[in-house]
Design a protein around this motif. Structure first.
Motif, PDB file in Angstrom:
ATOM      1  N   ARG A 271       0.062  -5.122   8.961  1.00  0.00           N
ATOM      2  CA  ARG A 271      -0.556  -5.523   7.697  1.00  0.00           C
ATOM      3  C   ARG A 271       0.527  -6.143   6.819  1.00  0.00           C
ATOM      4  NH1 ARG A 271      -2.347  -1.009   6.331  1.00  0.00           N
ATOM      5  NH2 ARG A 271      -1.029  -0.441   4.547  1.00  0.00           N
ATOM      6  N   GLN A 272       0.287  -7.392   6.422  1.00  0.00           N
ATOM      7  CA  GLN A 272       1.295  -8.144   5.692  1.00  0.00           C
ATOM      8  C   GLN A 272       1.581  -7.530   4.316  1.00  0.00           C
ATOM      9  OE1 GLN A 272       1.058 -12.401   6.048  1.00  0.00           O
ATOM     10  NE2 GLN A 272       1.608 -12.715   3.887  1.00  0.00           N
TER      11      GLN A 272
ATOM     12  N   PRO B 247       8.147  -2.346   2.257  1.00  0.00           N
ATOM     13  CA  PRO B 247       7.536  -2.242   3.594  1.00  0.00           C
ATOM     14  C   PRO B 247       6.541  -1.098   3.707  1.00  0.00           C
ATOM     15  CG  PRO B 247       9.846  -1.540   3.646  1.00  0.00           C
ATOM     16  CD  PRO B 247       9.624  -2.180   2.314  1.00  0.00           C
ATOM     17  N   TRP B 248       6.677  -0.066   2.871  1.00  0.00           N
ATOM     18  CA  TRP B 248       5.756   1.068   2.943  1.00  0.00           C
ATOM     19  C   TRP B 248       4.334   0.716   2.487  1.00  0.00           C
ATOM     20  CZ3 TRP B 248       9.942   0.605  -0.274  1.00  0.00           C
ATOM     21  CH2 TRP B 248       9.685   0.426  -1.643  1.00  0.00           C
ATOM     22  N   LEU B 249       4.181  -0.443   1.862  1.00  0.00           N
ATOM     23  CA  LEU B 249       2.856  -0.866   1.417  1.00  0.00           C
ATOM     24  C   LEU B 249       2.085  -1.620   2.498  1.00  0.00           C
ATOM     25  CD1 LEU B 249       3.696  -2.098  -2.195  1.00  0.00           C
ATOM     26  CD2 LEU B 249       2.736   0.117  -1.484  1.00  0.00           C
TER      27      LEU B 249
ATOM     28  N   ALA C 275       1.766   4.658  16.873  1.00  0.00           N
ATOM     29  CA  ALA C 275       2.699   5.517  16.150  1.00  0.00           C
ATOM     30  C   ALA C 275       3.203   4.858  14.878  1.00  0.00           C
ATOM     31  CB  ALA C 275       3.875   5.881  17.050  1.00  0.00           C
ATOM     32  N   ASN C 276       3.164   3.532  14.837  1.00  0.00           N
ATOM     33  CA  ASN C 276       3.615   2.799  13.657  1.00  0.00           C
ATOM     34  C   ASN C 276       2.460   2.349  12.768  1.00  0.00           C
ATOM     35  OD1 ASN C 276       6.721   2.151  13.751  1.00  0.00           O
ATOM     36  ND2 ASN C 276       6.004   2.006  15.866  1.00  0.00           N
ATOM     37  N   GLY C 277       1.243   2.769  13.088  1.00  0.00           N
ATOM     38  CA  GLY C 277       0.085   2.366  12.310  1.00  0.00           C
ATOM     39  C   GLY C 277      -0.395   0.964  12.609  1.00  0.00           C
ATOM     40  N   ALA C 278       0.110   0.380  13.691  1.00  0.00           N
ATOM     41  CA  ALA C 278      -0.280  -0.975  14.087  1.00  0.00           C
ATOM     42  C   ALA C 278      -1.210  -0.902  15.291  1.00  0.00           C
ATOM     43  CB  ALA C 278       0.961  -1.796  14.422  1.00  0.00           C
TER      44      ALA C 278
END
Length: 430
Positions: free
Chosen positions: A228-229, A235-237, A318-321
């Motif tokens: 998510r860009q 980066p936490w956003l 694991a990275n939310g991607a």
């Protein structure tokens, strides 16, 4: 190099193979024409599925030899000539690939290529940087010799000039797989065995073989990581696909040594391209990775595919991607049939000399000749074309813009192809 006689016997219990002195004389007499053909094709290379003029030249040469049939337009631009011998026997196939590469030639040869073509939508230089010009010339030479000696030939020979070995462009079909799909290996005159040669920068005139898996299966790998860009300062956003892609790239290198049985054959995982983002302070939505997979065992190949998919999706999650994995077959394992290799070994030793026929290592490069071998027994051999006076490490490799051959090795290739065609039927009597 001393010329040996194909007419020598395999053993005292077998009749003399081939046609002895007349056949060897015909092979020797073909050398100048084979070299001329090689230089013509080298100077006029064409890319995969675009070998239009190459095919016309081949077809014209085969028709001049008065073969029983010459079929064109096979798998787009392929040519298949058929020669029926004067004696009954099996149907076999001899194969050469025809296509060139998008490489700017730097050999300085008087017949160097200045050709241009279109590749991936761009105009590019074109060169026979992998020796397919030599392959075509040797197969034409074999056709010439066998046509002149057809009354001594037992059985039928198909001369297979294959397009697009380097891979068809874009979404096009092509190569060995398409020739097979169009019926090359089916029907009443289907060949029961096939041989192919590939020039290699070993010492000129050497023949290198390996029983079983000789050249690797190749798969094209494509991975799209979606995050998510967000702004690079926060980066936490968002969800960073660049960071995720970096973890995936590193983790994939652990698959061959830590998750696959290394005793079953080598495995190579390479990520050669990563693309994502347009600015250093913007974390993008997506990153794409592309690469290649190489294996020598089909079960290991399946295991690699499964573990790779699991690894990629787990790291992405694991990275939310998220991640999409696409694996596309480019070529199966090229396998030398052990029984056929043993059967034809005396032929190879007569063609090159026993001391110049050697077992070689497994090669992680790939060849679509393996598609033929999924249907019929095959032999795929490397013919040395390197200058023996140049250290092996200094000889240009295949696909180099400096790749060239020692042309006196071509006659060994012709002798090998002719010997296979002449000896195959006779050796079946053992």
């Amino acid at each position: 190099m001393a010329i040996t006689l194909l007419g020598a016997c395999l053993s005292n219990s077998l009749p003399a193979l081939a046609a002895g002195q007349p056949l060897e004389a015909a092979i020797a007499a073909s050398e100048d024409q084979v070299i001329a053909w090689r230089r013509h094709f080298h100077q006029h290379p064409e890319l995969s599925n675009r070998e239009f003029e190459t095919a016309k030249t081949i077809a014209a040469a085969l028709r001049k030899l008065k073969l029983d049939s010459v079929e064109t337009g096979v798998a787009h631009t392929g040519v298949v000539g058929t020669l029926v011998g004067g004696k009954p026997g099996p149907v076999i196939a001899l194969r050469a690939d025809m296509d060139a590469l998008p490489v700017a030639e730097q050999t300085g040869l008087p017949f160097a290529s200045t050709a241009r073509g279109e590749y991936n939508g761009a105009e590019v230089p074109v060169m026979h940087a992998c020796g397919h010009d030599a392959h075509v010339a040797m197969l034409l030479g074999a056709a010439k010799v066998l046509a002149e000696q057809r009354e001594q030939l037992a059985g039928t020979v198909k001369f297979v000039f294959q397009p697009a070995e380097e891979g068809p462009p874009g979404d096009e079909a092509g190569g060995a797989a398409l020739m097979i799909a169009e019926g090359l290996l089916s029907g009443k005159d289907a060949p029961e065995a096939i041989i192919g040669l590939h020039v290699w920068p070993n010492d000129a005139g050497e023949i290198t073989y390996r029983a079983g898996g000789f050249m690797a299966a190749a798969d094209n790998l494509a991975i799209t990581v979606t995050g998510r860009q967000t702004h690079g300062s926060s980066p936490w956003l968002g969800v960073d696909p660049v960071y995720t892609a970096a973890q995936i790239t590193t983790a994939l290198q652990g698959l061959p040594g830590r998750h696959l049985d290394v005793t079953r054959g080598p495995v190579v995982v390479t990520v050669g391209s990563i693309h994502g983002g347009v600015r250093g302070n913007i974390i993008p939505d997506t990153v794409t990775l592309s690469g290649t997979l190489r294996t020598f065992d089909m079960d290991v190949r399946d295991d690699l595919h499964e573990k790779l998919r699991n690894t990629v999706t787990a790291i992405a999650a694991a990275n939310g991607a998220s991640a999409e994995v696409t694996i596309t077959e480019a070529a199966p394992v090229t396998v030398n049939d052990p029984a056929l290799l043993k059967r034809m070994m005396p032929t190879l030793e007569r063609a090159a000399g026993a001391a110049r026929v050697q077992e070689g290592p497994a090669i992680t490069g790939a060849e679509d000749f393996g598609y033929f071998e999924q249907h019929i027994p095959g032999l795929f051999l490397h013919l040395g074309v390197g200058d023996p006076d140049t250290p092996r490490t200094e000889r240009p490799a295949n696909h180099s813009p400096y790749f060239d051959i020692e042309e006196d090795a071509l006659i060994t290739g012709v002798r090998t192809l002719v010997g296979f065609a002449m000896d195959y039927a006779a050796t079946a009597e053992q």
